[in-house]
Design a protein around this motif. Structure first.
Motif, PDB file in Angstrom:
ATOM      1  N   ASP A   2      -7.971  27.092 -33.183  1.00 23.58           N
ATOM      2  CA  ASP A   2      -7.025  28.184 -32.958  1.00 23.58           C
ATOM      3  C   ASP A   2      -7.592  29.191 -31.966  1.00 23.58           C
ATOM      4  OD1 ASP A   2      -5.200  27.082 -34.733  1.00 23.58           O
ATOM      5  OD2 ASP A   2      -6.003  28.199 -36.446  1.00 23.58           O
ATOM      6  N   ARG A   3      -8.877  29.431 -32.046  1.00 26.22           N
ATOM      7  CA  ARG A   3      -9.511  30.379 -31.127  1.00 26.22           C
ATOM      8  C   ARG A   3      -9.493  29.852 -29.693  1.00 26.22           C
ATOM      9  NH1 ARG A   3     -12.508  34.385 -32.522  1.00 26.22           N
ATOM     10  NH2 ARG A   3     -14.152  33.958 -30.992  1.00 26.22           N
ATOM     11  N   ARG A   4      -9.689  28.542 -29.527  1.00 30.50           N
ATOM     12  CA  ARG A   4      -9.650  27.968 -28.187  1.00 30.50           C
ATOM     13  C   ARG A   4      -8.260  28.123 -27.582  1.00 30.50           C
ATOM     14  NH1 ARG A   4     -13.736  23.067 -27.370  1.00 30.50           N
ATOM     15  NH2 ARG A   4     -12.704  23.112 -25.344  1.00 30.50           N
ATOM     16  N   ALA A   5      -7.233  28.005 -28.396  1.00 32.99           N
ATOM     17  CA  ALA A   5      -5.868  28.155 -27.904  1.00 32.99           C
ATOM     18  C   ALA A   5      -5.536  29.611 -27.597  1.00 32.99           C
ATOM     19  CB  ALA A   5      -4.882  27.597 -28.924  1.00 32.99           C
ATOM     20  N   GLN A   6      -6.179  30.533 -28.309  1.00 37.41           N
ATOM     21  CA  GLN A   6      -5.908  31.961 -28.117  1.00 37.41           C
ATOM     22  C   GLN A   6      -6.684  32.539 -26.940  1.00 37.41           C
ATOM     23  OE1 GLN A   6      -6.879  34.384 -31.524  1.00 37.41           O
ATOM     24  NE2 GLN A   6      -6.201  36.288 -30.569  1.00 37.41           N
ATOM     25  N   TYR A   7      -7.962  32.190 -26.865  1.00 38.89           N
ATOM     26  CA  TYR A   7      -8.829  32.728 -25.816  1.00 38.89           C
ATOM     27  C   TYR A   7      -9.036  31.664 -24.738  1.00 38.89           C
ATOM     28  CZ  TYR A   7      -9.699  36.232 -29.389  1.00 38.89           C
ATOM     29  OH  TYR A   7      -9.545  37.207 -30.346  1.00 38.89           O
ATOM     30  N   CYS A   8      -8.144  31.656 -23.777  1.00 34.70           N
ATOM     31  CA  CYS A   8      -8.161  30.638 -22.729  1.00 34.70           C
ATOM     32  C   CYS A   8      -7.595  31.233 -21.448  1.00 34.70           C
ATOM     33  CB  CYS A   8      -7.368  29.413 -23.162  1.00 34.70           C
ATOM     34  SG  CYS A   8      -5.617  29.761 -23.470  1.00 34.70           S
ATOM     35  N   VAL A   9      -7.613  30.431 -20.394  1.00 33.84           N
ATOM     36  CA  VAL A   9      -7.071  30.848 -19.097  1.00 33.84           C
ATOM     37  C   VAL A   9      -5.840  30.009 -18.801  1.00 33.84           C
ATOM     38  CG1 VAL A   9      -7.496  30.950 -16.612  1.00 33.84           C
ATOM     39  CG2 VAL A   9      -9.319  31.567 -18.217  1.00 33.84           C
ATOM     40  N   THR A  10      -4.751  30.667 -18.416  1.00 33.47           N
ATOM     41  CA  THR A  10      -3.507  29.978 -18.084  1.00 33.47           C
ATOM     42  C   THR A  10      -3.079  30.352 -16.677  1.00 33.47           C
ATOM     43  OG1 THR A  10      -2.803  30.060 -20.408  1.00 33.47           O
ATOM     44  CG2 THR A  10      -1.118  29.575 -18.756  1.00 33.47           C
ATOM     45  N   GLY A  11      -3.017  29.347 -15.816  1.00 35.69           N
ATOM     46  CA  GLY A  11      -2.589  29.582 -14.438  1.00 35.69           C
ATOM     47  C   GLY A  11      -1.151  29.162 -14.234  1.00 35.69           C
ATOM     48  N   ARG A  12      -0.480  29.851 -13.333  1.00 39.08           N
ATOM     49  CA  ARG A  12       0.950  29.598 -13.131  1.00 39.08           C
ATOM     50  C   ARG A  12       1.275  29.429 -11.640  1.00 39.08           C
ATOM     51  NH1 ARG A  12       3.175  30.012 -18.005  1.00 39.08           N
ATOM     52  NH2 ARG A  12       2.111  31.297 -19.580  1.00 39.08           N
ATOM     53  N   GLY A  13       0.661  28.386 -11.057  1.00 44.15           N
ATOM     54  CA  GLY A  13       1.035  28.001  -9.704  1.00 44.15           C
ATOM     55  C   GLY A  13      -0.003  28.232  -8.632  1.00 44.15           C
ATOM     56  N   GLY A  14      -0.981  29.103  -8.871  1.00 43.20           N
ATOM     57  CA  GLY A  14      -1.999  29.364  -7.864  1.00 43.20           C
ATOM     58  C   GLY A  14      -3.265  28.575  -8.151  1.00 43.20           C
ATOM     59  N   ALA A  15      -4.403  29.252  -8.064  1.00 41.87           N
ATOM     60  CA  ALA A  15      -5.694  28.662  -8.409  1.00 41.87           C
ATOM     61  C   ALA A  15      -6.242  29.397  -9.628  1.00 41.87           C
ATOM     62  CB  ALA A  15      -6.671  28.771  -7.240  1.00 41.87           C
ATOM     63  N   SER A  16      -6.770  28.649 -10.579  1.00 42.43           N
ATOM     64  CA  SER A  16      -7.283  29.258 -11.806  1.00 42.43           C
ATOM     65  C   SER A  16      -8.551  28.538 -12.250  1.00 42.43           C
ATOM     66  CB  SER A  16      -6.232  29.191 -12.921  1.00 42.43           C
ATOM     67  OG  SER A  16      -5.064  29.901 -12.554  1.00 42.43           O
ATOM     68  N   GLY A  17      -9.474  29.299 -12.849  1.00 38.96           N
ATOM     69  CA  GLY A  17     -10.728  28.714 -13.292  1.00 38.96           C
ATOM     70  C   GLY A  17     -11.295  29.393 -14.515  1.00 38.96           C
ATOM     71  N   GLY A  18     -12.229  28.721 -15.155  1.00 43.18           N
ATOM     72  CA  GLY A  18     -12.849  29.276 -16.349  1.00 43.18           C
ATOM     73  C   GLY A  18     -13.664  30.520 -16.090  1.00 43.18           C
ATOM     74  N   LEU A  19     -14.141  30.697 -14.859  1.00 41.11           N
ATOM     75  CA  LEU A  19     -14.897  31.894 -14.494  1.00 41.11           C
ATOM     76  C   LEU A  19     -14.300  32.581 -13.266  1.00 41.11           C
ATOM     77  CD1 LEU A  19     -17.489  33.505 -15.305  1.00 41.11           C
ATOM     78  CD2 LEU A  19     -18.662  32.264 -13.469  1.00 41.11           C
ATOM     79  N   ILE A  20     -14.086  31.796 -12.204  1.00 38.95           N
ATOM     80  CA  ILE A  20     -13.564  32.311 -10.937  1.00 38.95           C
ATOM     81  C   ILE A  20     -12.316  31.519 -10.555  1.00 38.95           C
ATOM     82  CG2 ILE A  20     -14.064  32.693  -8.500  1.00 38.95           C
ATOM     83  CD1 ILE A  20     -15.824  34.391 -10.250  1.00 38.95           C
ATOM     84  N   ALA A  21     -11.306  32.212 -10.032  1.00 33.78           N
ATOM     85  CA  ALA A  21     -10.117  31.494  -9.568  1.00 33.78           C
ATOM     86  C   ALA A  21     -10.338  30.943  -8.156  1.00 33.78           C
ATOM     87  CB  ALA A  21      -8.901  32.403  -9.599  1.00 33.78           C
TER      88      ALA A  21
END
Length: 244
Positions: A68-87
């Motif tokens: 549940d924590r992994r689903a809550q604390y995560c990164v969600t990108g919506r069309g651009g560039a996204s990353g766990g640390l840097i986009a």
């Protein structure tokens, strides 16, 4: 996210040094999203990372609650560039840093960085799971346009169509720069690898170690979904140099 759709601790940084930064239990949702920074230009990032706490304030393990924590604390990108640390990173360097959060959505997605342009990475890793509906997704880097990657690894599952790889989704030169991969490994290998010649054309499919949760369609490789280098047979450590 701000009015540009940037979601991270920092939006845009230029010629800045970041060191010894640790982010825990973070969530980011935007067109371009990450935990530490969305866009860095000619910056130096050293010993920085994002992760989830596995124990509460009383030092008791979360155990079953971690999903549940992994689903809550995560990164969600919506069309651009996204990353766990840097986009997105252009130039500069990222050293001894990591992204240990799940990243999902659309666009170019990577466990550490969504897109790098001529950036030097060394001694970095991505361990979050990658789930995307688009092409250019990797356990470490989604899209790599020139630069170097050395002594890095990725261990998360990559579930995505198009160019998707255990380490890098798509790697290509950015003239006059070159691509260089040294002493890197992908611990979670997709089900089907694709050999490519120096022009990036598909030459031969080769079986690799199966990985749970990776879609069987699209062009994907054990090391990179699109990379102008011959893939090795099933491996956990790849020593390779690529110059284009």
């Amino acid at each position: 996210a701000d009015e540009q759709g940037y979601a991270a601790l920092f939006g845009t940084l230029n010629q800045t040094s970041l060191s010894n930064v640790r982010l825990t239990d973070c969530a980011a949702d935007g067109t371009n999203a990450a935990t530490l920074a969305v866009s860095i230009d000619e910056c130096t990032v050293t010993n920085c990372g994002a992760y989830l706490n596995t124990k509460n304030a009383q030092d008791v393990p979360y155990n079953e609650a971690m999903s549940d924590r992994r689903a809550q604390y995560c990164v969600t990108g919506r069309g651009g560039a996204s990353g766990g640390l840097i986009a997105m990173a252009t130039g500069g360097s990222i050293t001894s840093s990591f992204g240990a959060v799940d990243v999902s959505g659309t666009g170019s997605i990577g466990g550490l960085a969504g897109q790098i342009n001529g950036t030097a990475l060394s001694q970095c890793y991505g361990s979050g799971n990658i789930t995307s509906e688009d092409s250019n997704n990797g356990g470490l880097i989604g899209q790599m346009n020139g630069g170097t990657v050395s002594d890095c690894y990725a261990s998360g599952n990559v579930t995505a169509p198009g160019y998707s790889g255990g380490l890098i989704g798509q790697a290509r030169p950015r003239l006059p720069l070159f691509l260089r991969l040294l002493s890197c490994r992908a611990e979670r290998l997709p089900q089907t690898g694709i050999r490519a010649d120096r022009r990036g054309r598909c030459v031969q499919r080769c079986p690799v170690l199966p990985v749970k949760g990776v879609l069987p369609t699209g062009q994907r490789g054990d090391f990179s979904g699109q990379l102008s280098i011959f893939h090795a047979e099933p491996f956990h450590l790849c020593l390779a140099v690529l110059r284009l």
